[in-house]
Design a protein around this motif. Structure first.
Motif, PDB file in Angstrom:
ATOM      1  N   UNK A 134      -8.400  -5.752  -5.208  1.00 14.75           N
ATOM      2  CA  UNK A 134      -9.162  -6.230  -4.062  1.00 14.75           C
ATOM      3  C   UNK A 134      -8.922  -5.424  -2.798  1.00 14.75           C
ATOM      4  N   UNK A 135      -7.914  -4.577  -2.805  1.00 17.51           N
ATOM      5  CA  UNK A 135      -7.574  -3.747  -1.635  1.00 17.51           C
ATOM      6  C   UNK A 135      -7.809  -2.261  -1.921  1.00 17.51           C
ATOM      7  N   UNK A 136      -8.593  -1.956  -2.938  1.00 18.32           N
ATOM      8  CA  UNK A 136      -8.839  -0.563  -3.320  1.00 18.32           C
ATOM      9  C   UNK A 136      -9.386   0.285  -2.167  1.00 18.32           C
ATOM     10  N   UNK A 137     -10.349  -0.227  -1.363  1.00 18.51           N
ATOM     11  CA  UNK A 137     -10.823   0.607  -0.237  1.00 18.51           C
ATOM     12  C   UNK A 137      -9.712   0.947   0.755  1.00 18.51           C
ATOM     13  N   UNK A 138      -8.828   0.005   1.020  1.00 17.29           N
ATOM     14  CA  UNK A 138      -7.709   0.270   1.937  1.00 17.29           C
ATOM     15  C   UNK A 138      -6.756   1.297   1.344  1.00 17.29           C
ATOM     16  N   UNK A 139      -6.474   1.180   0.052  1.00 11.22           N
ATOM     17  CA  UNK A 139      -5.602   2.147  -0.608  1.00 11.22           C
ATOM     18  C   UNK A 139      -6.201   3.542  -0.593  1.00 11.22           C
ATOM     19  N   UNK A 140      -7.501   3.631  -0.843  1.00 16.37           N
ATOM     20  CA  UNK A 140      -8.174   4.933  -0.820  1.00 16.37           C
ATOM     21  C   UNK A 140      -8.114   5.544   0.576  1.00 16.37           C
ATOM     22  N   UNK A 141      -8.425   4.746   1.584  1.00 21.38           N
ATOM     23  CA  UNK A 141      -8.426   5.248   2.961  1.00 21.38           C
ATOM     24  C   UNK A 141      -7.036   5.711   3.389  1.00 21.38           C
ATOM     25  N   UNK A 142      -6.024   4.954   3.038  1.00 20.72           N
ATOM     26  CA  UNK A 142      -4.657   5.317   3.410  1.00 20.72           C
ATOM     27  C   UNK A 142      -4.218   6.601   2.703  1.00 20.72           C
ATOM     28  N   UNK A 143      -4.559   6.740   1.428  1.00 15.57           N
ATOM     29  CA  UNK A 143      -4.195   7.951   0.693  1.00 15.57           C
ATOM     30  C   UNK A 143      -4.867   9.179   1.301  1.00 15.57           C
ATOM     31  N   UNK A 144      -6.131   9.057   1.645  1.00 13.59           N
ATOM     32  CA  UNK A 144      -6.853  10.184   2.262  1.00 13.59           C
ATOM     33  C   UNK A 144      -6.271  10.499   3.636  1.00 13.59           C
ATOM     34  N   UNK A 145      -5.998   9.446   4.412  1.00 13.43           N
ATOM     35  CA  UNK A 145      -5.436   9.643   5.750  1.00 13.43           C
ATOM     36  C   UNK A 145      -4.044  10.278   5.700  1.00 13.43           C
ATOM     37  N   UNK A 146      -3.361  10.139   4.591  1.00 13.02           N
ATOM     38  CA  UNK A 146      -2.065  10.783   4.399  1.00 13.02           C
ATOM     39  C   UNK A 146      -2.241  12.213   3.900  1.00 13.02           C
ATOM     40  N   UNK A 147      -3.143  12.410   2.944  1.00 13.40           N
ATOM     41  CA  UNK A 147      -3.296  13.707   2.287  1.00 13.40           C
ATOM     42  C   UNK A 147      -3.788  14.810   3.214  1.00 13.40           C
ATOM     43  N   UNK A 148      -4.792  14.522   4.007  1.00 12.85           N
ATOM     44  CA  UNK A 148      -5.420  15.590   4.796  1.00 12.85           C
ATOM     45  C   UNK A 148      -4.486  16.169   5.850  1.00 12.85           C
ATOM     46  N   UNK A 149      -3.891  15.378   6.730  1.00 10.12           N
ATOM     47  CA  UNK A 149      -2.998  16.007   7.710  1.00 10.12           C
ATOM     48  C   UNK A 149      -1.756  16.636   7.077  1.00 10.12           C
ATOM     49  N   UNK A 166       0.810  -1.221   0.000  1.00  8.28           N
ATOM     50  CA  UNK A 166       0.000   0.000   0.000  1.00  8.28           C
ATOM     51  C   UNK A 166       0.843   1.270   0.000  1.00  8.28           C
ATOM     52  N   UNK A 167       2.163   1.123  -0.074  1.00  9.70           N
ATOM     53  CA  UNK A 167       3.052   2.293  -0.076  1.00  9.70           C
ATOM     54  C   UNK A 167       2.732   3.276  -1.207  1.00  9.70           C
ATOM     55  N   UNK A 168       2.494   2.816  -2.448  1.00 11.68           N
ATOM     56  CA  UNK A 168       2.145   3.789  -3.491  1.00 11.68           C
ATOM     57  C   UNK A 168       0.887   4.604  -3.157  1.00 11.68           C
ATOM     58  N   UNK A 169      -0.067   3.990  -2.499  1.00 11.96           N
ATOM     59  CA  UNK A 169      -1.287   4.711  -2.108  1.00 11.96           C
ATOM     60  C   UNK A 169      -0.963   5.809  -1.093  1.00 11.96           C
ATOM     61  N   UNK A 170      -0.129   5.485  -0.117  1.00 15.05           N
ATOM     62  CA  UNK A 170       0.266   6.494   0.871  1.00 15.05           C
ATOM     63  C   UNK A 170       1.058   7.617   0.216  1.00 15.05           C
ATOM     64  N   UNK A 171       1.961   7.259  -0.683  1.00 15.15           N
ATOM     65  CA  UNK A 171       2.786   8.276  -1.340  1.00 15.15           C
ATOM     66  C   UNK A 171       1.961   9.195  -2.237  1.00 15.15           C
ATOM     67  N   UNK A 172       0.971   8.639  -2.943  1.00 16.24           N
ATOM     68  CA  UNK A 172       0.143   9.498  -3.794  1.00 16.24           C
ATOM     69  C   UNK A 172      -0.734  10.398  -2.921  1.00 16.24           C
ATOM     70  N   UNK A 173      -1.051   9.947  -1.721  1.00 14.18           N
ATOM     71  CA  UNK A 173      -1.749  10.812  -0.767  1.00 14.18           C
ATOM     72  C   UNK A 173      -0.888  11.990  -0.363  1.00 14.18           C
ATOM     73  N   UNK A 174       0.413  11.745  -0.196  1.00 16.55           N
ATOM     74  CA  UNK A 174       1.333  12.844   0.127  1.00 16.55           C
ATOM     75  C   UNK A 174       1.386  13.851  -1.014  1.00 16.55           C
ATOM     76  N   UNK A 175       1.356  13.364  -2.236  1.00 17.43           N
ATOM     77  CA  UNK A 175       1.324  14.262  -3.398  1.00 17.43           C
ATOM     78  C   UNK A 175       0.059  15.115  -3.356  1.00 17.43           C
TER      79      UNK A 175
END
Length: 156
Positions: free
Chosen positions: A96-111, A6-15
């Motif tokens: 199959x993990x799209x909801x987790x990726x979305x949640x992680x990206x949002x949780x990274x982006x907002x703060x 899920x690292x790419x999801x977190x990183x795209x959230x940082x972007x």
């Protein structure tokens, strides 16, 4: 599934924390280049969506330099980050993990939006709005492009 998957999801959230439309624009560019994401999202295959995402990404880069540009932490700015990070985070997550990726990206982006805004304000005080914006653009667009390039594959 590992945290690393899920690292790419977190990183795209940082972007998304710094440029709300860049995640969608980089995903759209990858789709136009016939690259495939691991997460399945039908929306990303619609031509109008791809072109719209590219136009909004370019528009944001221009608009950010305007004196009247609102802070990225206003309601609409955060909403755009939530939507863009969520869609891009899901696209870059394992199938199959799209909801987790979305949640992680949002949780990274907002703060991180608050942290990147603080950094931008310090840079604006030192080198001005336009120059700090152009530097931030270069860093964020390059990061988004690299994350998406490394997280996608050529369509078979």
């Amino acid at each position: 599934m590992t945290a690393r998957s899920l690292l790419p999801s977190a990183l795209i959230g940082a972007v998304a924390s710094a440029r709300s439309m860049t995640p969608m624009a980089t995903i759209a560019m990858a789709r136009l280049a016939d690259r495939q994401t691991s997460g399945k999202l039908v929306l990303l295959d619609k031509p109008l969506f791809k072109l719209g995402a590219l136009a909004m990404g370019a528009g944001e880069l221009v608009g950010d330099k305007m004196k009247t540009a609102p802070d990225r932490t206003v309601f609409l700015g955060l909403l755009a980050r939530v939507m863009s990070a969520g869609i891009a985070g899901a696209a870059l997550a394992p199938r199959g993990k799209e909801p987790s990726g979305a949640a992680l990206a949002v949780a990274t982006a907002v703060p991180l939006a608050y942290l990147t805004l603080a950094g931008r304000k310090r840079a604006m005080a030192s080198i001005g709005q336009t120059r700090s914006g152009l530097i931030e653009d270069a860093l964020i667009v390059a990061a988004g492009a690299a994350i998406v390039a490394l997280s996608t594959r050529a369509r078979n």
